[in-house]
Design an enzyme around this catalytic site. Structure first.
Site, PDB file in Angstrom:
ATOM      1  N   GLU A   1      52.038  44.078  35.676  1.00  0.00           N
ATOM      2  CA  GLU A   1      50.688  43.517  35.575  1.00  0.00           C
ATOM      3  C   GLU A   1      49.709  44.248  36.490  1.00  0.00           C
ATOM      4  OE1 GLU A   1      49.600  40.361  33.941  1.00  0.00           O
ATOM      5  OE2 GLU A   1      47.768  41.441  34.427  1.00  0.00           O
TER       6      GLU A   1
ATOM      7  N   ASP B   1      46.461  46.502  35.168  1.00  0.00           N
ATOM      8  CA  ASP B   1      45.075  46.158  35.486  1.00  0.00           C
ATOM      9  C   ASP B   1      44.329  47.354  36.047  1.00  0.00           C
ATOM     10  OD1 ASP B   1      45.751  43.618  34.791  1.00  0.00           O
ATOM     11  OD2 ASP B   1      45.550  42.737  36.794  1.00  0.00           O
TER      12      ASP B   1
ATOM     13  N   SER C   1      45.966  40.334  29.477  1.00  0.00           N
ATOM     14  CA  SER C   1      45.751  40.960  30.777  1.00  0.00           C
ATOM     15  C   SER C   1      45.542  42.459  30.620  1.00  0.00           C
ATOM     16  CB  SER C   1      46.895  40.660  31.735  1.00  0.00           C
ATOM     17  OG  SER C   1      48.120  40.835  31.109  1.00  0.00           O
TER      18      SER C   1
END
Ligand SMILES: *[C@@H]1O[C@H](CO)[C@@H](O)[C@H](O)[C@H]1NC(C)=O
Ligand SMILES: *[C@@H]1O[C@H](CO)[C@@H](O)[C@H](O)[C@H]1NC(C)=O
Ligand SMILES: *[C@@H]1O[C@H](CO)[C@@H](O)[C@H](O)[C@H]1NC(C)=O
Ligand SMILES: *[C@@H]1O[C@H](CO)[C@@H](O)[C@H](O)[C@H]1NC(C)=O
Ligand SMILES: *[C@@H]1O[C@H](CO)[C@@H](O)[C@H](O)[C@H]1NC(C)=O
Length: 560
Positions: free
Chosen positions: A267, A271, A472
């Site tokens: 994650e 990002d 995400s």
């Protein structure tokens, strides 16, 4: 004839509220995956966060609406942190009452913030249990992570009740590790090249010249709370492999919080790698695990931090969410106010809409409802859903990614800026909507926007990994594009976009690719058979207004 019952029930309710439970509707159950590791010792120190009642909240909301509405003469006249502080700062009385309450328990180690509406205090466990009757602190562990939480609801003394919104550090748990997912490749799709920066830049019409010029103090940030880290070496390698066709930065300018060691998280890598690919050549910050004390709530700590920093990036993308029904209304209302405080300063907050479609909550063995997620459902953030390519082998038009989170809040009412668009959808889609018992058509509807969320390449622990998916991914992609637009606006001497929704809903599709195909997930029951809502022309609760066509969106947003 008058019956005594309504009065009696009212009394019961009043006594519940007035006996001092600030968050009587907060879920206090600790899920099984957290293993109980015993009571906390009496002298062990906890960190509690007190959210003091603020002033002038109506004025704050009005100001936010004026500075964010492109048709208002006040558009773009954002406030400084000092101005926000003088607006919302708790009254003298509130500050005095809360301070003397804390002092009477011998609590003196407290930090405040610039807006003086949060106090963060170090308190011994036995003192905390006396201060907050009902609370009982225990330690819990999961995957090497240790937290301290109360197993029972807390109350506060009647004298301070009206001066506090809530106390943080007792109940809410760190995010579920709802990580960017890796999908099993479908057997026919293995030759698909997947989403990379150049695929995104091609789809969203970004040319090599569309990068930040960095002549003004423009910056962007990602925030994450999953106890995981991005590795600078992964980012550098990612840019080396995928960044050759556009000017970019290969380093983060600032890390706020605790950047631990250990393995990089998917994650965190995702990002940072993608906000820096669309928002290329723009200074980037990472907020990571602020407040790692066992008794802290990382998301709340990040919000507290925003109220204590006067210079912040203009765009923040955040992948954090919880079920609305697990959180107290008092907490959500206050966090929503914190979003307004950021918006009025010209800061754009972008939240992932979630990866469970409309979600599903089992009310009882025969009744299900959809399950909205917060902060995605806040009216004062921009929520980003997900799409896939229609043809997974080519850069084609986009359709719904079935995981794309969306729906209607049960807590926040529909804000004015979206009423016309959402009612238009409800009317046009009336024949195919899920049964009305599954959702609350008067609530804030989300998402607002979307971007590709399927089959990304990410470099993680020095290895390029395919098939990474989730909202995400779409959120930092759209965040980077908003930063590019801010860059151009700042160059022309215009204010940044700030809270974007009022302007977005007035664009009426200008500069956006409408997504009209496909439905997202819902309850797996006989009534809806796994389906939530479906995409449709114009706004819909699956992909919002659609995905960005950069040059056209820029043209629409650079006019004033
Ligand atoms: C806020 O910042 C000031 C310094 O600018 C610092 O003294 C204070 O401790 C900070 N508050 C918190 C809650 O960290
Ligand atoms: C942007 O992309 C679309 C589809 O990929 C294309 O039809 C369009 O001409 C491009 N340019 C502009 C300025 O919209
Ligand atoms: C990238 O940013 C730098 C400043 O950091 C600026 O000097 C340069 O012109 C930018 N590159 C492009 C291609 O705009
Ligand atoms: C703005 O520029 C100053 C000076 O270079 C820097 O210290 C500050 O962090 C920048 N602010 C943001 C929000 O990027
Ligand atoms: C529906 O949402 C409104 C606010 O938008 C709220 O007042 C109402 O309680 C909600 N209804 C349910 C059943 O949750």
């Amino acid at each position: 004839m008058n019956t005594p019952f309504p009065f009696y029930i009212l009394l019961l309710f009043v006594s519940l509220v007035w006996s001092g439970y600030l968050e009587y509707d907060q879920d206090v159950l600790i899920p099984e995956e957290w293993i109980h590791a015993g009571r906390v010792g009496a002298s062990e120190e906890l960190e509690l966060t007190f959210a003091l009642k603020q002033q002038n909240l109506h004025l704050l909301e009005e100001t936010l609406n004026r500075v964010s509405d492109p048709d208002s003469p006040q558009y773009g006249k954002h406030l400084s942190l000092e101005e926000v502080a003088s607006l919302v700062r708790p009254s003298e009385l509130t500050q005095k009452v809360v301070h003397s309450w804390l002092q009477s328990h011998g609590i003196s180690q407290c930090l405040t913030v610039r807006t003086q509406d949060f106090l963060q205090c170090t308190v011994a466990a036995d003192v905390a249990e006396k201060l907050l009757p009902g609370s009982r602190f225990h330690r819990y562990v999961r995957d090497g992570q240790s937290i301290v939480r109360s197993s029972a609801p807390y109350s506060v003394h009647d004298d301070v009740h009206q001066h506090l919104d809530f106390v943080g550090g007792l109940h809410r748990l760190p995010p579920k590790g709802k990580d960017a997912r890796r999908k099993q490749p479908e057997s026919t799709a293995w030759v698909h090249l997947g989403v990379t920066p150049s695929v995104l830049r091609a789809r969203y019409n970004l040319t090599a010249a569309d990068v930040g010029s960095a002549q003004k103090n423009n910056s962007q940030a990602v925030a994450q709370f999953l106890e995981q880290y991005f590795h600078p070496a992964d980012l550098a390698e990612f840019m080396y492999i995928y960044g050759s066709s556009f000017k970019h930065l290969s380093q983060v300018d600032r890390v706020v919080g605790t950047q631990g060691g250990g393995k990089a998280g998917l994650e965190a890598s995702l990002d940072v790698e993608y906000i820096m690919s669309t928002g290329a050549n723009i200074s980037t910050w990472v907020f990571t695990n602020p407040g790692r004390h066992e008794s802290q709530e990382p998301f709340l700590q990040w919000m507290v931090l925003l109220s204590n920093m006067s210079a912040l990036p203009w765009v923040h993308t955040i992948s954090y969410g919880d079920d609305e029904d697990s959180l107290s209304a008092a907490y959500m209302m206050r966090i929503n106010t914190e979003f307004m405080k950021a918006g009025v300063r010209g800061i754009s907050l972008l939240f992932a809409s979630g990866d469970s479609g409309a979600g599903c909550r089992h009310l009882n063995p025969t009744q299900n409802v959809f399950r909205p997620s917060f902060p995605a459902s806040s009216p004062y953030v921009t929520t980003v859903g997900g799409t896939s390519f229609k043809n997974p082998f080519k850069v084609t038009y986009e359709v719904t990614d079935y995981i794309s989170g969306g729906g209607f809040s049960n807590v926040f009412k529909m804000p004015d800026y979206q009423v016309g668009s959402v009612q238009g959808y409800l009317k046009a889609a009336a024949a195919t909507l899920p049964p009305v018992s599954y959702f609350n058509a008067s609530g804030r509807a989300y998402p607002d926007m979307a971007a590709l969320s399927d089959n990304y390449w990410v470099v993680n622990n020095r290895i390029p990994i395919p098939w990474v998916s989730g909202t995400s991914a779409s959120t930092p992609v759209f965040g980077g594009i908003l930063s590019l637009i801010n860059d151009q606006r700042l160059l022309k001497g215009q204010p940044p976009l700030g809270f974007f929704n009022p302007r977005l809903y007035k664009l009426k599709q200008q500069g956006l690719f409408d997504v009209t195909e496909g439905c997202h997930l819902g309850c797996l029951d006989e009534q809806v058979q796994g389906k939530g809502f479906c995409a449709a022309p114009s706004w819909d609760p699956v992909t919002g207004w659609g995905t960005p066509n950069y040059p056209a969106l820029l043209a629409a947003l650079i006019t004033d």
